[in-house]
Design a protein around this motif. Structure first.
Motif, short mmCIF file in Angstrom:
data_model
loop_
_atom_site.label_atom_id
_atom_site.label_comp_id
_atom_site.label_asym_id
_atom_site.label_seq_id
_atom_site.Cartn_x
_atom_site.Cartn_y
_atom_site.Cartn_z
N LEU A 145 39.47 43.67 31.89
CA LEU A 145 39.27 42.88 33.30
C LEU A 145 38.30 43.79 34.10
CD1 LEU A 145 39.70 40.61 35.15
CD2 LEU A 145 41.71 41.64 36.06
N ALA A 146 38.43 45.15 33.99
CA ALA A 146 37.49 46.05 34.95
C ALA A 146 36.22 45.98 34.24
CB ALA A 146 38.18 47.45 34.74
N GLU A 147 35.93 46.05 32.99
CA GLU A 147 34.56 45.89 32.46
C GLU A 147 33.92 44.64 32.83
OE1 GLU A 147 32.53 48.01 30.62
OE2 GLU A 147 33.93 49.47 31.56
N PHE A 148 34.53 43.45 32.80
CA PHE A 148 34.38 42.17 33.05
C PHE A 148 33.66 42.22 34.57
CE2 PHE A 148 35.10 38.29 35.17
CZ PHE A 148 34.04 37.30 34.38
N THR A 149 34.58 42.73 35.35
CA THR A 149 34.32 42.73 36.83
C THR A 149 33.42 43.62 37.07
OG1 THR A 149 36.79 41.87 36.85
CG2 THR A 149 35.52 42.64 39.20
N GLY A 150 33.60 44.64 36.84
CA GLY A 150 32.51 45.67 37.02
C GLY A 150 30.97 45.39 36.55
N THR A 151 31.12 44.95 35.30
CA THR A 151 29.51 44.37 35.07
C THR A 151 28.88 42.97 36.08
OG1 THR A 151 30.16 45.04 32.82
CG2 THR A 151 28.11 43.70 33.22
N PHE A 191 35.79 51.02 39.39
CA PHE A 191 36.48 50.85 38.08
C PHE A 191 36.32 51.82 36.96
CE2 PHE A 191 34.92 46.45 39.64
CZ PHE A 191 36.18 45.91 39.67
N ALA A 192 35.82 52.89 37.20
CA ALA A 192 35.98 54.19 36.32
C ALA A 192 37.36 54.61 35.90
CB ALA A 192 35.12 55.36 36.81
N PHE A 193 38.15 54.47 37.02
CA PHE A 193 39.38 55.13 36.64
C PHE A 193 40.42 54.20 35.78
CE2 PHE A 193 40.22 51.92 39.70
CZ PHE A 193 41.95 51.50 39.57
N LEU A 194 39.90 52.81 35.59
CA LEU A 194 40.37 51.80 34.65
C LEU A 194 40.01 52.03 33.39
CD1 LEU A 194 41.24 48.77 37.09
CD2 LEU A 194 42.78 50.07 35.88
N GLY A 202 28.08 37.53 36.53
CA GLY A 202 27.63 37.97 37.69
C GLY A 202 26.07 37.53 38.21
N PHE A 203 25.23 37.56 37.17
CA PHE A 203 23.92 37.14 37.38
C PHE A 203 23.91 35.55 37.86
CE2 PHE A 203 20.00 34.82 36.03
CZ PHE A 203 19.05 35.29 37.01
N GLY A 204 24.84 34.73 37.14
CA GLY A 204 24.93 33.50 37.58
C GLY A 204 25.35 33.28 39.08
N LEU A 205 26.15 34.04 39.38
CA LEU A 205 26.55 33.93 40.71
C LEU A 205 25.49 34.21 41.95
CD1 LEU A 205 28.84 33.88 42.82
CD2 LEU A 205 29.22 36.17 42.51
#
Length: 231
Positions: A15-21, A56-59, A97-100
């Motif tokens: 989830l952190a990778e998805f949200t961070g990207t 998100f690095a800590f996750l 993210g780009f779609g938004l």
């Protein structure tokens, strides 16, 4: 399977990778779209990386880039099963993210956030530009993962943010300086414009293999801790 297992901790990482990207793409593409100078665009991408990584690095380690995950796997920081999971989340996050950002732009905005080969620049030159600049970025990540520089992790977001800004400034005029295939692919998919995209894939892929191999077998002194072993 090693230490890889599907559990709550893994879900948090993904989830952190998805949200961070997604955050990276929304911030970076929005800043780039409304910036008029190369320095502003470069700093915008650098600060976008710093923001997402600080959050998100800590996750998850905040790779936010499929090639960084490849480097982490070759160096020994993560297992290949986790790398594949990161891949999926990074590409889906980049598209989301780009779609938004794309949905919020005016209809007459033109090409948005595309990494394109500049007029008069040969495609083979773009391959080498992406290879060398991506290589510099991957060396920075390998250095941070090395046990001899544990203190560097505390300032990870600033280090990578400023490094990325500098690399973007160096290569932007030639090819947009992607250094991240998820960042290149997402705008291309949504806008259905794939001109020259193979050059980014080839250059970045070669760098993502050569750099961690050199680090692991030439520079690295001892095996790094794997992500799923961290307490």
């Amino acid at each position: 399977m090693g230490n890889f297992k599907f559990d709550l901790d893994l879900c948090k990482k993904l989830l952190a990778e998805f949200t961070g990207t997604a955050m990276l793409m929304t911030l970076g593409c929005t800043i780039a779209q409304f910036s008029s100078s190369a320095s502003a665009i470069s700093l915008g991408w650098g600060f976008s990386y710093a923001t997402a990584m600080h959050t998100f690095a800590f996750l998850s380690g905040a790779h936010l880039n499929p090639w960084v995950s490849v480097c982490a796997t070759i160096v020994g920081v993560m297992e290949w099963q986790l790398m594949l999971c990161y891949f999926c989340c990074q590409f889906i996050g980049a598209i989301a993210g780009f779609g938004l950002a794309y949905a919020a732009f005016p209809e007459n905005s033109g090409d948005i956030c595309l990494t394109l080969v500049a007029s008069g620049v040969d495609e083979w030159k773009v391959i080498f530009i992406e290879l060398f600049l991506s290589g510099f970025l991957f060396f920075a990540f390998c250095a941070i993962w090395d046990k001899r520089s544990n203190a560097a992790y505390d300032s990870l977001s600033l280090r990578i943010g400023f490094i990325f800004a500098g690399l973007t400034f160096a290569g932007q005029a030639y090819c947009g300086c992607s250094l991240n295939f998820a960042r290149t692919l997402a705008p291309a998919i949504i806008q259905l414009k794939f001109d020259g995209i193979w050059t980014y894939l080839v250059g970045q892929l070669v760098a993502a293999v050569i750099v961690p191999v050199l680090w692991r077998f030439v520079i690295q002194a001892e095996e790094p801790d794997k992500m799923l072993e961290e307490k």
